[in-house]
Scaffold this active site. Structure first.
Site, PDB file in Angstrom:
ATOM      1  N   LYS A  65       0.784  -1.519   0.214  1.00  0.00           N
ATOM      2  CA  LYS A  65       0.068   0.236  -0.034  1.00  0.00           C
ATOM      3  C   LYS A  65       0.620   1.452  -0.024  1.00  0.00           C
ATOM      4  O   LYS A  65       2.064   1.142   0.818  1.00  0.00           O
ATOM      5  CB  LYS A  65      -1.054  -0.258   1.221  1.00  0.00           C
ATOM      6  CG  LYS A  65      -1.833  -1.313   1.435  1.00  0.00           C
ATOM      7  CD  LYS A  65      -3.120  -1.005   2.416  1.00  0.00           C
ATOM      8  CE  LYS A  65      -1.892  -1.282   3.975  1.00  0.00           C
ATOM      9  NZ  LYS A  65      -2.042  -1.610   5.081  1.00  0.00           N
ATOM     10  N   THR A 121      -6.469  10.308   8.308  1.00  0.00           N
ATOM     11  CA  THR A 121      -6.196   9.009   7.545  1.00  0.00           C
ATOM     12  C   THR A 121      -5.684   7.898   8.450  1.00  0.00           C
ATOM     13  O   THR A 121      -5.270   7.094   8.106  1.00  0.00           O
ATOM     14  CB  THR A 121      -5.212   9.688   6.423  1.00  0.00           C
ATOM     15  OG1 THR A 121      -3.826  10.239   7.311  1.00  0.00           O
ATOM     16  CG2 THR A 121      -5.354   9.647   5.516  1.00  0.00           C
ATOM     17  N   GLY A 142      -6.460   4.697  10.350  1.00  0.00           N
ATOM     18  CA  GLY A 142      -7.102   3.480  10.537  1.00  0.00           C
ATOM     19  C   GLY A 142      -7.475   2.814   9.049  1.00  0.00           C
ATOM     20  O   GLY A 142      -8.352   1.767   8.307  1.00  0.00           O
ATOM     21  N   THR A 143      -6.887   4.014   7.488  1.00  0.00           N
ATOM     22  CA  THR A 143      -6.655   3.228   6.368  1.00  0.00           C
ATOM     23  C   THR A 143      -6.722   2.034   5.940  1.00  0.00           C
ATOM     24  O   THR A 143      -6.988   0.869   4.943  1.00  0.00           O
ATOM     25  CB  THR A 143      -6.052   4.335   5.499  1.00  0.00           C
ATOM     26  OG1 THR A 143      -4.663   4.322   6.140  1.00  0.00           O
ATOM     27  CG2 THR A 143      -6.546   5.680   5.570  1.00  0.00           C
ATOM     28  N   GLY A 144      -5.241   2.073   6.592  1.00  0.00           N
ATOM     29  CA  GLY A 144      -5.235   0.177   6.911  1.00  0.00           C
ATOM     30  C   GLY A 144      -5.614  -0.804   6.830  1.00  0.00           C
ATOM     31  O   GLY A 144      -6.243  -1.581   6.325  1.00  0.00           O
ATOM     32  N   CYS A 145      -6.246  -0.855   8.258  1.00  0.00           N
ATOM     33  CA  CYS A 145      -7.254  -1.590   9.045  1.00  0.00           C
ATOM     34  C   CYS A 145      -8.046  -1.667   7.502  1.00  0.00           C
ATOM     35  O   CYS A 145      -8.747  -2.763   7.671  1.00  0.00           O
ATOM     36  CB  CYS A 145      -7.194  -0.800   9.861  1.00  0.00           C
ATOM     37  SG  CYS A 145      -5.910  -1.008  10.844  1.00  0.00           S
TER      38      CYS A 145
HETATM   39  N1  ADP Z   1      -4.125  10.302   1.401  1.00  0.00           N
HETATM   40  C1  ADP Z   1      -5.357   9.345   1.222  1.00  0.00           C
HETATM   41  N2  ADP Z   1      -6.540   9.478  -0.421  1.00  0.00           N
HETATM   42  C2  ADP Z   1      -6.945   8.180  -1.161  1.00  0.00           C
HETATM   43  N3  ADP Z   1      -6.920   6.952  -0.949  1.00  0.00           N
HETATM   44  C3  ADP Z   1      -5.329   6.944   0.568  1.00  0.00           C
HETATM   45  C4  ADP Z   1      -4.789   8.280   1.415  1.00  0.00           C
HETATM   46  N4  ADP Z   1      -3.964   7.598   2.142  1.00  0.00           N
HETATM   47  C5  ADP Z   1      -4.200   6.204   1.878  1.00  0.00           C
HETATM   48  N5  ADP Z   1      -5.454   6.229   1.265  1.00  0.00           N
HETATM   49  C6  ADP Z   1      -4.939   4.120   0.576  1.00  0.00           C
HETATM   50  O1  ADP Z   1      -5.408   3.993   1.840  1.00  0.00           O
HETATM   51  C7  ADP Z   1      -5.312   2.788   1.752  1.00  0.00           C
HETATM   52  C8  ADP Z   1      -4.486   2.214   2.985  1.00  0.00           C
HETATM   53  O2  ADP Z   1      -2.730   2.720   2.598  1.00  0.00           O
HETATM   54  P1  ADP Z   1      -1.984   2.847   3.750  1.00  0.00           P
HETATM   55  O3  ADP Z   1      -2.263   3.851   4.615  1.00  0.00           O
HETATM   56  O4  ADP Z   1      -0.052   2.825   3.263  1.00  0.00           O
HETATM   57  O5  ADP Z   1      -2.023   1.479   4.964  1.00  0.00           O
HETATM   58  P2  ADP Z   1      -1.614   1.456   6.502  1.00  0.00           P
HETATM   59  O6  ADP Z   1      -2.771   2.371   7.282  1.00  0.00           O
HETATM   60  O7  ADP Z   1      -1.260   0.600   6.890  1.00  0.00           O
HETATM   61  O8  ADP Z   1      -0.284   2.924   6.798  1.00  0.00           O
HETATM   62  C9  ADP Z   1      -4.765   1.927   0.130  1.00  0.00           C
HETATM   63  O9  ADP Z   1      -5.312   1.822  -0.775  1.00  0.00           O
HETATM   64  C10 ADP Z   1      -3.902   3.879  -0.087  1.00  0.00           C
HETATM   65  O10 ADP Z   1      -3.583   3.832  -1.132  1.00  0.00           O
HETATM   66  C1  MP5 Z   2      -5.624  -1.364  17.784  1.00  0.00           C
HETATM   67  C2  MP5 Z   2      -5.035  -0.870  16.176  1.00  0.00           C
HETATM   68  N1  MP5 Z   2      -4.626  -1.009  14.761  1.00  0.00           N
HETATM   69  C3  MP5 Z   2      -3.674  -1.059  14.138  1.00  0.00           C
HETATM   70  C4  MP5 Z   2      -3.765   0.442  13.965  1.00  0.00           C
HETATM   71  C5  MP5 Z   2      -3.121   0.711  13.200  1.00  0.00           C
HETATM   72  O1  MP5 Z   2      -3.381   2.318  12.473  1.00  0.00           O
HETATM   73  P1  MP5 Z   2      -3.163   3.125  10.609  1.00  0.00           P
HETATM   74  O2  MP5 Z   2      -4.340   2.589   9.585  1.00  0.00           O
HETATM   75  O3  MP5 Z   2      -3.481   4.426  11.521  1.00  0.00           O
HETATM   76  O4  MP5 Z   2      -1.331   2.911  10.625  1.00  0.00           O
HETATM   77  C6  MP5 Z   2      -3.711   0.885  15.042  1.00  0.00           C
HETATM   78  N2  MP5 Z   2      -3.183   2.670  15.447  1.00  0.00           N
HETATM   79  N3  MP5 Z   2      -3.953   0.156  16.229  1.00  0.00           N
HETATM   80 MG    MG Z   3      -2.884   5.391   7.023  1.00  0.00          MG
END
Ligand code: ADP
Ligand code: MP5
Ligand code: MG
Length: 537
Positions: free
Chosen positions: A217, A250, A252-255
């Site tokens: 991602k 942003t 929690g986007t990954g979860c």
């Molecule tokens: N500002 C944003 N605008 C649109 N999509 C986003 C944005 N930030 C993250 N994403 C998308 O959200 C999803 C989670 O990615 P990311 O944020 O890299 O993961 P994590 O939360 O684990 O760090 C991916 O599909 C990424 O492309």
């Molecule tokens: C309990 C828990 N699980 C996962 C994440 C990752 O979150 P993020 O999408 O911000 O990297 C978090 N902050 N807390």
């Molecule tokens: Mg994120």
């Protein structure tokens, strides 16, 4: 937001034990059936018995701030129409500033039956091992592993001691692993990931650890105007490119992404389609929440349930959009079918019989009730042949018949409004004559564009002709797949495909199929012309 502290008892580490089964009772036992079926409407009673509900089990940490972790997983699954049960592996105290405290819980004794399982924060190697033991004992339908290590706020959620167990035990069981760039780097011994090409190499290296698919991602990729993720299935790399939403919200986007993938898999989607819908969902949720103010810290949560504001929306189509479906695009015309004495349904049946790969109902003069009846009949025909069915302009008709999507023109409802109404799973096409319109269609969340008229046409009044040069300009600028339209027939279709334009996936035709005596024969000969042209170019 004020700092929230987690209850200290919950922070105390537990060893896995049989009593955990009581803490996490099996949610898969049969629901009690109402003893009085007459008390509820008949249709509801039948539906309750007949439908196995899509089910996600999340094995993750609790986020007291409720933007990420278990709380995000439950909201995201619910938003996409799946039930979400939970096993809590850790309790964290977090807010919009960062993680203040964390402590593990247990995962022992949980029976998850045959659900789709999504894993998030797994705070210790011990917990990863218990999880893997359970996975071996109770096989699941799909396993989505989000290898959460560091929160976006930069706080450690799972230390380096878990790395080896992730790599050696958990990943080989996974259907997909979804690291962000920082996690991918840690998993591969702190390699530097700066470019899309680095993300590809990382996806390939992680794939070698044993999962069936990898999604690296790019949300946290520096200096990128688009949000690009790289998907790898062992053969092909697919760059999933979305609009980067400018927002601080942003967290929690990954979860959310991983839970949405699990929810879509539970609904029956293929892996790539599940990932695409999940990415669109995150993008839409961020867009709707971009100005939300919750807490004072640098990273806020977003609203997973934004779609509740759009009560019309259906659960999305299971027909994954494949750009190759644009190859032979049949567009109906009520006047022409009437002229030849056939119903819309018979016209569509004949086009599919002749090899049409996608159908659009463009019924400008048909009364709404008649149109809807015909659309419902066509949905059935198209579903049984695996051909997507789109409706021109009429979002209401598309929703009522649960079509696969909608095609809109520049003077119809804007594509982003259509996306709001239809949700992330439906197909949206937009007619575009210029590179600027093509760019806007992409920003609005469309799936493809139709570009023309390539040749002069009588089907559409006041439609300036683009010619090959106009088509070339739109195709070259488009980030979306393109279908050419306007005056295309068996005499000139070959010359369009032979242009070999970037992103050009096929041709859309109206009168060349429907203003003819035998629709199936015309479709068949157009198909062979297109195939020959493609093999030459
Ligand atoms: N500002 C944003 N605008 C649109 N999509 C986003 C944005 N930030 C993250 N994403 C998308 O959200 C999803 C989670 O990615 P990311 O944020 O890299 O993961 P994590 O939360 O684990 O760090 C991916 O599909 C990424 O492309
Ligand atoms: C309990 C828990 N699980 C996962 C994440 C990752 O979150 P993020 O999408 O911000 O990297 C978090 N902050 N807390
Ligand atoms: Mg994120």
């Amino acid at each position: 937001m004020a700092s929230v502290s987690a209850p200290s008892a919950a922070l105390a580490p537990h060893r896995p034990s049989a009593s955990a089964a009581l803490l996490f009772p099996c949610p898969y036992s049969s629901p009690r059936v109402s003893p009085s079926p007459t008390a509820q409407p008949r249709r509801l009673a039948v539906a309750a018995r007949a439908m196995p509900w899509p089910h996600v089990l999340t094995v993750a940490g609790s986020d007291s701030g409720a933007g990420a972790g278990i709380q995000a997983d439950i909201k995201a699954s619910a938003a996409l129409g799946a039930y979400c049960s939970s096993v809590i592996t850790a309790v964290t105290a977090q807010n919009t500033v960062g993680v203040q405290a964390r402590g593990p819980c247990c995962t022992g004794g949980v029976r998850w039956g045959a659900a789709q399982v999504k894993t998030g924060m797994l705070p210790s190697a011990g917990i990863v091992k218990v999880l893997c033991e359970n996975l071996r004992k109770f096989p699941v339908k799909a396993l989505v592993v989000d290898p959460v290590m560091v929160s976006t706020s930069g706080d450690t959620l799972s230390g380096p001691s878990t790395l080896a167990t992730f790599r050696e035990e958990l990943f080989p069981m996974a259907d997909i692993v979804t690291p962000n760039v920082k996690e991918a780097s840690k998993l591969l011994g702190d390699v530097s990931l700066q470019t899309i090409s680095d993300m590809r190499s990382a996806a390939e290296s992680i794939y070698k650890l044993g999962p069936k698919h990898v999604l690296v991602k790019g949300g946290d990729m520096p200096d990128s105007t688009d949000a690009i993720d790289v998907f790898f299935d062992g053969n092909e790399f697919i760059e999933l490119r979305g609009l980067r939403i400018k927002t601080r919200n942003t967290h929690g986007t990954g979860c959310t992404l991983a839970s949405c993938i699990a929810a879509e898999l539970a609904k029956g989607a293929t892996m790539l389609h599940a990932v695409e819908v999940a990415k669109k969902f995150v993008e839409s949720a961020l867009y709707h929440s971009k100005d939300l103010v919750i807490g004072n810290g640098p990273q806020g949560p977003f609203d997973h349930l934004f779609s509740l504001k759009s009560p019309l929306r259906k659960m999305g189509s299971l027909h994954k959009f494949n750009p190759d479906d644009l190859f032979l695009y049949a567009v109906t015309d009520s006047g022409m079918n009437k002229k030849w004495g056939r119903s819309i349904k018979d016209a569509v049946k004949a086009a599919i019989e002749g090899g049409a790969t996608i159908v659009q109902l463009r019924e400008k003069d048909t009364e709404t009730r008649e149109f809807l009846e015909a659309a419902k009949a066509c949905v059935e025909i198209c579903r049984s042949s695996g051909v997507p069915l789109l409706i021109n302009d009429r979002i209401d008709v598309a929703l009522a018949c649960n079509a696969d999507g909608v095609h809109v023109g520049q003077s119809d409802m804007p594509a982003w409004e259509v996306r709001e109404l239809l949700g992330p799973g439906k197909i949206i096409g937009v007619s575009c004559k210029t590179p600027a319109q093509a760019e806007q269609a992409w920003k609005d969340g469309a799936d493809y564009i139709g570009s023309g008229g390539v040749f002069p046409t009588t089907t559409k009044a006041n439609n300036p002709t683009l010619g090959f040069e106009g088509l070339r300009a739109v195709c070259s600028a488009s980030k979306l797949p393109v279908v050419a339209i306007g005056g295309i027939n068996t005499g000139n279709a070959g010359s369009v495909m032979e242009l070999g334009l970037p992103n050009l996936k096929g041709v859309a035709v109206v009168s060349a199929l429907f203003d003819r005596e035998c629709v199936a024969t015309e479709t068949r000969s157009l198909r062979s012309i297109l195939m020959n042209a493609c093999s030459r170019s």
